[in-house]
Structure formats: structure tokens, C-alpha cells
Design a protein around this motif. Structure first.
Motif, PDB file in Angstrom:
ATOM      1  N   VAL A  20      11.521 -10.248 -14.920  1.00  0.00           N
ATOM      2  CA  VAL A  20      10.159  -9.439 -14.775  1.00  0.00           C
ATOM      3  C   VAL A  20      10.635  -8.146 -14.926  1.00  0.00           C
ATOM      4  N   LEU A  21      11.426  -7.789 -13.844  1.00  0.00           N
ATOM      5  CA  LEU A  21      11.949  -6.072 -13.992  1.00  0.00           C
ATOM      6  C   LEU A  21      12.734  -5.780 -15.042  1.00  0.00           C
TER       7      LEU A  21
ATOM      8  N   ILE B  76       2.640  -8.859 -19.981  1.00  0.00           N
ATOM      9  CA  ILE B  76       3.781  -7.734 -19.597  1.00  0.00           C
ATOM     10  C   ILE B  76       3.039  -7.098 -18.187  1.00  0.00           C
ATOM     11  N   GLY B  77       1.770  -6.470 -18.313  1.00  0.00           N
ATOM     12  CA  GLY B  77       1.004  -5.903 -17.654  1.00  0.00           C
ATOM     13  C   GLY B  77       0.883  -6.678 -16.085  1.00  0.00           C
ATOM     14  N   SER B  78       0.574  -7.919 -16.334  1.00  0.00           N
ATOM     15  CA  SER B  78       0.312  -8.648 -15.048  1.00  0.00           C
ATOM     16  C   SER B  78       1.669  -9.000 -14.225  1.00  0.00           C
ATOM     17  N   LEU B  79       2.646  -9.225 -15.091  1.00  0.00           N
ATOM     18  CA  LEU B  79       3.961  -9.489 -14.507  1.00  0.00           C
ATOM     19  C   LEU B  79       4.316  -8.222 -13.859  1.00  0.00           C
ATOM     20  N   THR B  80       4.194  -7.098 -14.243  1.00  0.00           N
ATOM     21  CA  THR B  80       4.393  -5.821 -13.618  1.00  0.00           C
ATOM     22  C   THR B  80       3.722  -5.636 -12.444  1.00  0.00           C
ATOM     23  N   ALA B  81       2.488  -5.778 -12.537  1.00  0.00           N
ATOM     24  CA  ALA B  81       1.467  -5.668 -11.296  1.00  0.00           C
ATOM     25  C   ALA B  81       2.099  -6.741 -10.271  1.00  0.00           C
ATOM     26  N   LEU B  82       2.456  -8.077 -10.532  1.00  0.00           N
ATOM     27  CA  LEU B  82       3.030  -8.747  -9.499  1.00  0.00           C
ATOM     28  C   LEU B  82       4.199  -8.368  -8.950  1.00  0.00           C
ATOM     29  N   ALA B  83       5.312  -7.830  -9.869  1.00  0.00           N
ATOM     30  CA  ALA B  83       6.479  -7.158  -9.305  1.00  0.00           C
ATOM     31  C   ALA B  83       6.277  -5.973  -8.330  1.00  0.00           C
ATOM     32  N   LEU B  84       5.480  -5.256  -8.680  1.00  0.00           N
ATOM     33  CA  LEU B  84       5.065  -3.903  -8.099  1.00  0.00           C
ATOM     34  C   LEU B  84       4.429  -4.430  -6.606  1.00  0.00           C
ATOM     35  N   HIS B  85       3.459  -5.631  -6.833  1.00  0.00           N
ATOM     36  CA  HIS B  85       2.801  -5.951  -5.598  1.00  0.00           C
ATOM     37  C   HIS B  85       3.974  -6.753  -4.392  1.00  0.00           C
ATOM     38  N   ARG B  86       4.720  -7.487  -5.072  1.00  0.00           N
ATOM     39  CA  ARG B  86       5.428  -8.187  -4.215  1.00  0.00           C
ATOM     40  C   ARG B  86       6.923  -7.882  -3.893  1.00  0.00           C
ATOM     41  N   TYR B  87       7.464  -7.404  -4.861  1.00  0.00           N
ATOM     42  CA  TYR B  87       8.842  -7.124  -4.636  1.00  0.00           C
ATOM     43  C   TYR B  87       9.405  -5.669  -3.984  1.00  0.00           C
ATOM     44  N   ARG B  88      10.284  -5.541  -3.136  1.00  0.00           N
ATOM     45  CA  ARG B  88      10.798  -4.390  -3.156  1.00  0.00           C
ATOM     46  C   ARG B  88      11.982  -4.278  -4.031  1.00  0.00           C
ATOM     47  N   LEU B  95       9.020   3.701 -11.489  1.00  0.00           N
ATOM     48  CA  LEU B  95       8.327   2.770 -12.218  1.00  0.00           C
ATOM     49  C   LEU B  95       6.608   3.020 -12.231  1.00  0.00           C
ATOM     50  N   ARG B  96       6.159   3.111 -11.019  1.00  0.00           N
ATOM     51  CA  ARG B  96       4.727   3.655 -10.769  1.00  0.00           C
ATOM     52  C   ARG B  96       4.691   5.013 -11.438  1.00  0.00           C
ATOM     53  N   GLY B  97       5.471   5.838 -11.296  1.00  0.00           N
ATOM     54  CA  GLY B  97       5.304   6.970 -11.734  1.00  0.00           C
ATOM     55  C   GLY B  97       5.441   7.151 -13.371  1.00  0.00           C
ATOM     56  N   MET B  98       6.165   6.205 -13.954  1.00  0.00           N
ATOM     57  CA  MET B  98       6.439   6.477 -15.377  1.00  0.00           C
ATOM     58  C   MET B  98       4.958   5.651 -16.120  1.00  0.00           C
ATOM     59  N   LEU B  99       4.473   4.585 -15.302  1.00  0.00           N
ATOM     60  CA  LEU B  99       3.136   4.331 -15.742  1.00  0.00           C
ATOM     61  C   LEU B  99       2.058   5.098 -15.791  1.00  0.00           C
ATOM     62  N   THR B 145      -5.684  -2.798 -13.338  1.00  0.00           N
ATOM     63  CA  THR B 145      -6.748  -3.675 -12.971  1.00  0.00           C
ATOM     64  C   THR B 145      -6.119  -4.965 -12.075  1.00  0.00           C
ATOM     65  N   VAL B 146      -5.082  -5.499 -12.386  1.00  0.00           N
ATOM     66  CA  VAL B 146      -4.426  -6.465 -11.947  1.00  0.00           C
ATOM     67  C   VAL B 146      -4.170  -6.187 -10.440  1.00  0.00           C
ATOM     68  N   MET B 147      -3.450  -4.894 -10.346  1.00  0.00           N
ATOM     69  CA  MET B 147      -3.030  -4.451  -8.804  1.00  0.00           C
ATOM     70  C   MET B 147      -4.236  -4.428  -8.010  1.00  0.00           C
ATOM     71  N   ALA B 148      -5.150  -3.823  -8.580  1.00  0.00           N
ATOM     72  CA  ALA B 148      -6.559  -3.582  -7.841  1.00  0.00           C
ATOM     73  C   ALA B 148      -6.869  -4.961  -7.235  1.00  0.00           C
TER      74      ALA B 148
END
Lengths: 293, 256
Positions: A20-21, B76-88, B95-99, B145-148
Motif C-alpha cells: 500500500v505504502l 488507491i484512495g481507500s488503501l491510502t486512508a486505511l494506511a493513514l488510519h492504521r499504520y505508523r 503524505l498527508r501534507g502532499m494530499l 471521505t474514507v478517513m472520515a
């Protein structure tokens, strides 16, 4: 045993996570970072008819931005964008306030009506304005039929037409952030201010405005920048004399084929954005609020 | 303050927002040639529209592009949201900044930067370049949308699934996916609409081989008035309205 199991799961988790990353970073680096670096690089290079850009490195493009001819276009564009922003704020501020005072059920419907335009084709909506404002369009015909005017007013292809078009397209972007701050504004604060002896005006200046400032800044940001880039609005409503920065960039890239100069103009726009974002962040930090992303 | 004043003000602004749209819709059924004067009810402009094969081709191209861009950006967006939500992970803030920057930066800057990239790398301007560009500008909206949706989600559920022996992949499919499904649909619809309506980016990255609807409309309305555009605009309006209603309905139903 526990430790072993946890390690095992982490092993299973890694490929998914890594995949994913890599995908996301790959996409953003290839299609956002690299292209933007290209634009920055192009802005310092020389125009070339064959390959679009070539050496030597130069500051000429930025100097051309200061050329009176272009400077005038930029200032005019900034002026139209600023007026658009101001008009949006003047219409949007009381609107957002009134909206936040409506009963909850109706509020949902009204917000829905506000985002419908956001979901509809902006080109088609700009064209609809043209229908209204044309010399023999509906406004002129209507006013003449009512006897208010004797001959058609010239509305299309003026500075005013461009500003009307921009306001029409961008107003929801001003209203929504304002609405969200007004929605959070607690009535008790206004009552407290009143009880402490402040008049209406004083309460507005010292309580309401500071509390809604984040919304104002967000709205200004969402309106001011697009208002300099939406090149199709002047193309459809404004004629050749009311250009936006967006039109200059488009002409340089697609017609004149002077990429370095177009790139320099785009960087100017990006810098303006960075400045606004920075101000926004600063004010958010001072007001102790976090952003969405 | 009196009560009717705010109400009247709200109505006035809504009128101003909707009158041009209403005029467009009404005049799409106008029989008159000029487009300004009412000449009786007729469907002739719809007929002309459907007989315009270049226009129909552009419509299909646009729909296909919007479907593929929405699908890819949702994936891609939902996978990104999952990664942002769950992983450190390192660079999470970046990444957030770029989006955020993609979402905020002027469309035209994105447009020229992509044009420069495509010409440099040698990607032919057409379907592929349009797809890459559209996915890029849809991405942050899907992520938000997915992060919310994820932020209101009980984190103990995936933990429980994992404790019961589910791998990350299985847990994602059986626990997370049903939860974020409404957000995925809403994100897809938003991406579809953004793609279908885009003018600015498409102007730069489309080629002669793949004409899409907004550009076709653009070239038509730059000079004069074309009643056909009224008909097309009306159809697009109805279509967008349906999409919006659908996404609101999905989100509202999932909240219950």
C-alpha cells in the motif's frame, strides 16, 4: 509463545502494508512531486521551439513577469479575484449565519441545495449565465419588456461579467467553511457578551468576528486562488480584455508554446497559494484548531 | 432581529443560484432558433444532440474515463486512508501534507505539471494521460471521505479479528470493508463527478485522439450560444443530481 505469535503476524502484515505504502508514495512522487519539480526547473530555463525547454539557466522568465504588459494582466487578475472574494464574503457571511440559525431538518435540505451546484458541470453553469447576460438575453429582454431600460445594456464581455461568473461558481466554497464555524458558535457567548454590557456592534467585532475568523480565512483561500485560475470563465463571459492568470498560463503552454514563461507564471500562483496556506496554518495554530488532513 | 429577514435573504441567494440553471433547463425545450425567445415546446435540441455523432462519442469517452478514474482513485484512495488510519510509518505527515497540497493547489498548476511530465516521459496525450491526471486530482477527496468514516470506527474490531487469527488481508476484507463500504461508494461517486466535470486539467492533458465531453462543450460555448448545449447541460444536471442523491442516500443510510 505470545511474542512468537505476534512476530508471525507482523510478518504476514508487512507485504500488505508495504504494498500500500509503495503504491501511494509511488503515485504521489511520480505524478505530483516530480511534475512540480519539472515546472520549477522549466521556469529557470530558456524557451526552445523544438523541445519546449532548453539550457541555459536564466532568470529571464521571472523578469518577463514584471514586464508592464503582463504585470498589468496579473494585477487586473488579482483585482478581479479579490473583488470576487470580497463579494463572496459579503454575500456568504450573513448567508452562513442565517443558515446556521435555521431548524436542523431544514438545514440539511438547504445544505444539500448548496452542494448541488458543486456537483454539476461548472462549464454548463457558466454558459447558463451567458444565456442570461447576452445583449438580447433574458435580463435585457425582460427589463426592456418592463420598460425599465430602452436599449439593451452591455453585460457580456465586461469585467463585471467575469466577476459575476466567478462569484456564481465559487460562492458555495465560501459559504461552507463559514457555515461550519457559525454552526459551532455558541449562543451563550453572545448572551454573555450582551450581559457584560457590549452592544450588538461591539459583540460582533469582539466576539463573532474573531470566533469565525478560521472560517473566513478558509473561505478566502478556497475562493481567491481558483478565482485566478479558472480560465474558462473569461473565455466564455469576459472577452479578450479581462484575462486571469490562468488564461496567461494556458496561452503560454498551449498556444504560444513558451513553457518557461508559463511555468514562471504558475510558480507565482503557487507561491500565492503557499502564502495563503501558511497564513491559514498560523491562524489555526493560534486558535488551537487542527486541519482536516 | 426580525425573523423574516434572514429567511428572505436565504431565499434570495438560493434564487440567484438556481435561476440560471432553471433558465438553461427551460430553454433546452425551446423550439425557437435564437435561444433567447420562447418559441414553444419542442424536443428538437435533444434530437439534434443524439444525432450528433461526435458529441455522442465524446460523451461515451467521458463516461468511460470517469468510471475508470473513479474506480482507480477509490481503490488507491481507500488503501491510502486505511494506511493513514492504521499504520505508523515514517513520512506519514508528509503524505498527508502532499494530499492536502494536491487538494488545495490551483488546478491549472497540476495541469501544466502533468503536461510537462507526460511530454518528457513520452506518454501520448489521450486516454492514459487523462486517466492518470484524473485519478491524481480525485485521490485526496476519496482519502478524506474514507478517513472520515474510519475515524468513527471502533478500533477494537480489527484487533479482535486479528486475535481470532485473521490475517491482515482477511481482516480487511471481512471486517473493514463492510464498514467503509458506504464511504467507498460515496468516494466513487464524487470521483466520477469530479472527473466528468473537469475542464481545467483535461484541457492540458487530452489529445486529439480522445475527445471528452467538457472540452467539446468548451469549444462550442466559447463563441455564441448553442441550443444543443442547453439540452446537454440539462441531461448532465439530471445525471449529477441523481449521483449526488445516491451518495447522500448511501451515507445517510449507513449512519443509522
Amino acid at each position: 509463545m505470545m511474542k512468537h505469535r505476534r512476530r508471525m503476524f507482523r510478518g504476514l502484515r508487512q507485504p500488505f502494508r508495504t504494498g500500500v505504502l509503495v503504491l501511494v508514495w509511488g503515485w504521489l512522487l511520480a505524478l505530483v512531486l516530480v511534475p512540480n519539480l519539472l515546472v520549477i526547473a522549466a521556469s529557470f530555463l530558456t524557451r526552445d521551439p523544438g523541445t519546449f525547454i532548453s539550457l541555459p539557466v536564466t532568470l529571464e522568465n521571472y523578469r518577463s513577469l514584471m514586464d508592464p504588459l503582463y504585470l498589468e494582466v496579473f494585477l487586473h487578475s488579482l483585482y478581479m479575484a479579490s473583488v470576487t472574494t470580497l463579494v463572496c464574503l459579503l454575500i456568504g457571511y450573513p448567508f452562513a449565519w442565517a443558515l446556521s440559525r435555521v431548524g436542523k431538518e431544514r438545514q440539511l435540505l438547504l445544505i444539500f441545495l448548496l452542494i448541488v451546484p458543486f456537483w454539476t458541470n461548472s462549464l454548463v453553469r457558466t454558459y447558463a449565465l451567458k444565456l442570461l447576460m447576452a445583449t438580447n438575453g433574458l435580463i435585457n429582454n425582460g427589463l426592456m419588456a418592463l420598460g425599465v431600460i430602452d436599449e439593451p445594456m452591455r453585460m457580456l464581455y465586461t469585467e463585471g461579467a467575469v466577476i459575476v461568473g466567478l462569484v456564481y461558481l465559487l460562492l458555495p466554497f465560501m459559504i461552507l467553511p463559514l457555515y461550519s464555524v457559525f454552526d459551532d458558535l455558541r449562543q451563550e457567548l453572545l448572551l454573555a457578551s450582551h450581559d457584560l454590557g457590549a452592544g450588538r456592534f461591539s459583540t460582533f467585532i469582539h466576539v463573532v468576528v474573531p470566533l469565525t475568523l478560521p472560517g473566513i480565512l478558509a473561505g478566502v483561500m478556497l475562493v481567491l486562488l481558483p478565482a485566478m485560475g479558472l480560465f474558462f470563465v473569461p473565455d466564455i463571459l469576459g472577452g479578450s480584455r479581462n484575462l486571469l492568470v490562468g488564461n496567461v498560463i494556458k496561452n503560454q503552454f498551449l498556444d504560444a508554446r513558451d513553457w518557461p514563461f508559463g511555468a514562471a507564471a504558475a510558480i507565482l500562483l503557487t507561491l500565492a497559494m503557499a502564502l495563503l496556506l501558511f497564513t491559514h496554518r498560523l491562524s489555526q495554530r493560534r486558535l488551537g484548531e487542527g486541519g482536516d488532513l | 432581529m426580525t425573523r423574516w429577514l434572514p429567511q428572505a435573504y436565504l431565499s434570495l441567494v438560493y434564487l440567484a443560484l438556481y435561476i440560471p440553471i432553471a433558465v438553461l433547463v427551460v430553454f433546452s425545450f425551446n423550439d425557437g432558433r435564437t435561444g433567447y425567445r420562447w418559441g414553444g415546446f419542442s424536443l428538437r435540441w435533444y434530437e439534434a444532440l443524439f444525432n450528433n455523432s461526435a458529441m455522442m462519442q465524446a460523451l461515451w469517452n467521458s463516461l468511460w474515463l470517469a468510471v475508470s478514474a473513479a474506480t482507480l482513485s477509490t481503490l488507491i484512495g481507500s488503501l491510502t486512508a486505511l494506511a493513514l488510519h492504521r499504520y505508523r510509518f515514517r513520512g506519514k505527515r508528509a503524505l498527508r501534507g502532499m494530499l492536502f497540497v494536491v487538494m488545495m493547489s490551483p488546478e491549472i498548476v497540476l495541469a501544466i505539471s502533468l503536461l510537462a511530465l507526460f511530454l518528457l516521459v513520452g506518454i501520448e496525450l489521450g486516454y492514459v494521460s487523462l486517466l492518470l491526471a484524473h485519478v491524481t486530482f480525485c485521490l485526496p477527496f476519496v482519502v478524506i471521505t474514507v478517513m472520515a468514516r474510519l475515524s468513527g470506527f471502533d478500533d477494537r474490531l480489527p484487533e479482535a479479528a486479528r486475535d481470532l487469527g485473521a490475517t491482515d488481508f482477511i481482516m480487511t476484507r471481512t471486517v473493514l470493508l463492510p464498514v467503509i463500504m458506504p464511504a467507498l461508494l460515496a468516494g466513487w461517486l464524487l470521483g466520477f463527478t469530479l472527473s466528468l466535470d473537469d475542464v481545467v486539467v483535461s484541457t492540458f492533458v487530452s489529445g486529439p485522439g480522445y475527445e471528452i465531453l467538457p472540452l467539446r462543450i468548451y469549444s462550442m460555448v466559447r463563441v455564441g450560444l448553442k441550443p444543443e448545449v442547453n439540452a446537454l447541460g440539462t441531461l448532465l444536471l439530471v445525471f449529477s443530481l441523481l449521483m449526488l442523491l445516491m451518495s447522500q442516500w448511501i451515507l445517510a443510510r449507513s449512519k443509522r
